[in-house]
Design an enzyme around this catalytic site. Structure first.
Site, short mmCIF file in Angstrom:
data_model
loop_
_atom_site.label_atom_id
_atom_site.label_comp_id
_atom_site.label_asym_id
_atom_site.label_seq_id
_atom_site.Cartn_x
_atom_site.Cartn_y
_atom_site.Cartn_z
N LYS A 215 81.85 27.93 -11.15
CA LYS A 215 81.26 29.28 -11.11
C LYS A 215 79.84 29.18 -11.65
O LYS A 215 79.65 28.81 -12.81
CB LYS A 215 82.10 30.24 -11.96
CG LYS A 215 81.63 31.68 -11.89
CD LYS A 215 82.63 32.60 -12.60
CE LYS A 215 82.12 34.05 -12.59
NZ LYS A 215 82.00 34.60 -13.94
N HIS A 234 86.08 36.98 -24.12
CA HIS A 234 87.30 36.54 -23.46
C HIS A 234 87.62 35.10 -23.90
O HIS A 234 86.76 34.42 -24.45
CB HIS A 234 87.14 36.56 -21.94
CG HIS A 234 86.14 35.54 -21.46
ND1 HIS A 234 84.77 35.69 -21.62
CD2 HIS A 234 86.29 34.33 -20.86
CE1 HIS A 234 84.14 34.63 -21.14
NE2 HIS A 234 85.05 33.79 -20.67
N ASP A 236 89.08 31.47 -22.06
CA ASP A 236 89.28 30.92 -20.72
C ASP A 236 90.76 30.65 -20.47
O ASP A 236 91.45 30.14 -21.35
CB ASP A 236 88.50 29.60 -20.56
CG ASP A 236 87.00 29.82 -20.51
OD1 ASP A 236 86.57 30.99 -20.48
OD2 ASP A 236 86.25 28.82 -20.50
N HIS A 290 84.93 33.92 -26.65
CA HIS A 290 83.47 33.76 -26.49
C HIS A 290 82.94 34.82 -25.52
O HIS A 290 83.69 35.49 -24.83
CB HIS A 290 83.12 32.34 -26.01
CG HIS A 290 83.81 31.93 -24.74
ND1 HIS A 290 85.14 31.58 -24.70
CD2 HIS A 290 83.35 31.80 -23.47
CE1 HIS A 290 85.48 31.25 -23.45
NE2 HIS A 290 84.42 31.40 -22.69
#
Length: 354
Positions: A215, A234, A236, A290
């Protein structure tokens, strides 16, 4: 709900607006911790994201090798994020990958729209911006390009950028070399848990099934950076995430109750432990919260590669060897798809409460 066909953030940014649309304004609570990223970067006091030198990772000298592996394990347990240096991927290749992504994003929005994804129909590969899929209808200050880069036989080359011409070659070579690094990291993390070195690799799908999804995040300049986030807080969902960036700061980690800004370390790759490894290790390795800040002066670009297990084929749960009566399993068995759904559900519930 806001209209799902939001304009590209880049179009907003270059339109000359002085204030950002309300969908991009974070909650008052979030705003209290959003600071000037360039000021934050200068801070020398307080905790700093560890830098792990992988030069001796395969050293003949057992002492040097063990020291290197121990440092990586410690960073994975304490922080769950680190700057990797001497990682074995050449500076020249990293520069080619970054240049290719930059050139793609330098094209006019109309050109990039030819690669637009269709999130409503579940086609997430391609060029996109976040849709308002949360209860509050909030948006993030970024556009992105998303595609699967490894295993090679699972790629859909029809959506890969044709411009610049080096994009496919540089990105493919990077994915191949990164996949070798993934095996090395997973074997060290396995040994760190007292497992056989191939165990975690096997648990996340091995060479055939572990997917590497790239991404490219494009964060345009923002007229009111103190009100917005490039990416909201959020963790990962991946097993591991590897990140390159264009040396503009923005990444922040929530460590010991405070937001810590990651420094820009030249020629490094940032590595995150994702939820998948946190679950398999029963919480011994950390998946850290993060987020990404934006700024007024510089476009920030990052290249994240998420290493993800297959959605349905594997049941994720703590490996038997790390579970005992004293340390019972902290996570119920779920497929990767169920884990993603569970996180979305929890997030939605929290937003409705607020």
């Amino acid at each position: 709900m806001v209209n799902s066909v939001a304009p590209r953030v880049e179009s907003l940014a270059i339109s000359g607006i002085k204030s950002i649309p309300k969908e991009y304004v974070r909650t008052k609570e979030e705003q209290t911790s959003i600071t000037n990223i360039f000021e934050e970067r200068k801070k020398e006091e307080g905790p700093q994201v560890p830098t792990i030198d992988l030069k001796e990772i395969d050293s003949e000298d057992i002492k040097l090798r063990e020291k290197c592996r121990e440092e990586l394990k410690k960073a994975a347990m304490d922080w769950g994020v680190m700057h990797l240096v001497n990682h074995g991927i050449s500076d020249e290749l990293l520069e080619r990958v970054k240049k290719a992504g930059e050139v793609f994003f330098q094209q006019p929005v109309e050109e990039k729209e030819k690669y637009a994804n269709e999130q409503e129909t579940g086609k997430i590969a391609g060029y996109g911006s976040k849709l308002a899929n949360n209860a509050s209808g909030q948006l993030e200050w970024e556009d992105y390009f998303f595609h699967l880069v490894f295993p090679e036989e699972k790629r859909d080359m029809s959506i890969w950028p044709k411009t610049p011409s080096d994009y496919t070659e540089a990105t493919s070579e990077y994915a191949k070399q990164l996949r070798i690094l993934v095996t090395k990291i997973l074997s060290i993390l396995s040994i760190g848990l007292g497992l056989e070195e191939g165990r975690l690799e096997q648990e996340v799908g091995g060479m055939e099934e572990l997917l590497l999804q790239m991404k490219i995040n494009y964060y345009p300049k923002c007229p009111q950076p103190e009100l917005a986030l490039g990416v909201e807080a959020h963790t990962d969902v991946s097993a591991l995430t590897f990140i390159l960036h264009n040396m503009v700061p923005g990444l922040q980690l929530f460590y010991q109750g405070k937001w810590v800004t990651a420094k820009c370390v030249p020629n490094s790759i940032i590595m995150h432990i994702g939820d998948t490894i946190e679950i398999l290790s029963n919480g011994k390795y950390k998946s850290i919260l993060h987020r990404g800040l934006v700024n007024k002066d510089k476009v920030r670009i990052s290249w994240a590669v998420f290493c993800e297990p297959p959605k349905e084929k594997i049941i994720l749960k703590p490996v038997l060897e790390v579970v005992s009566e004293e340390e019972p399993a902290l996570f119920p068995p779920r497929t990767f798809a169920q884990h993603i759904q569970h996180k979305l559900f929890r997030k939605t519930q929290e937003e409705f409460k607020n």
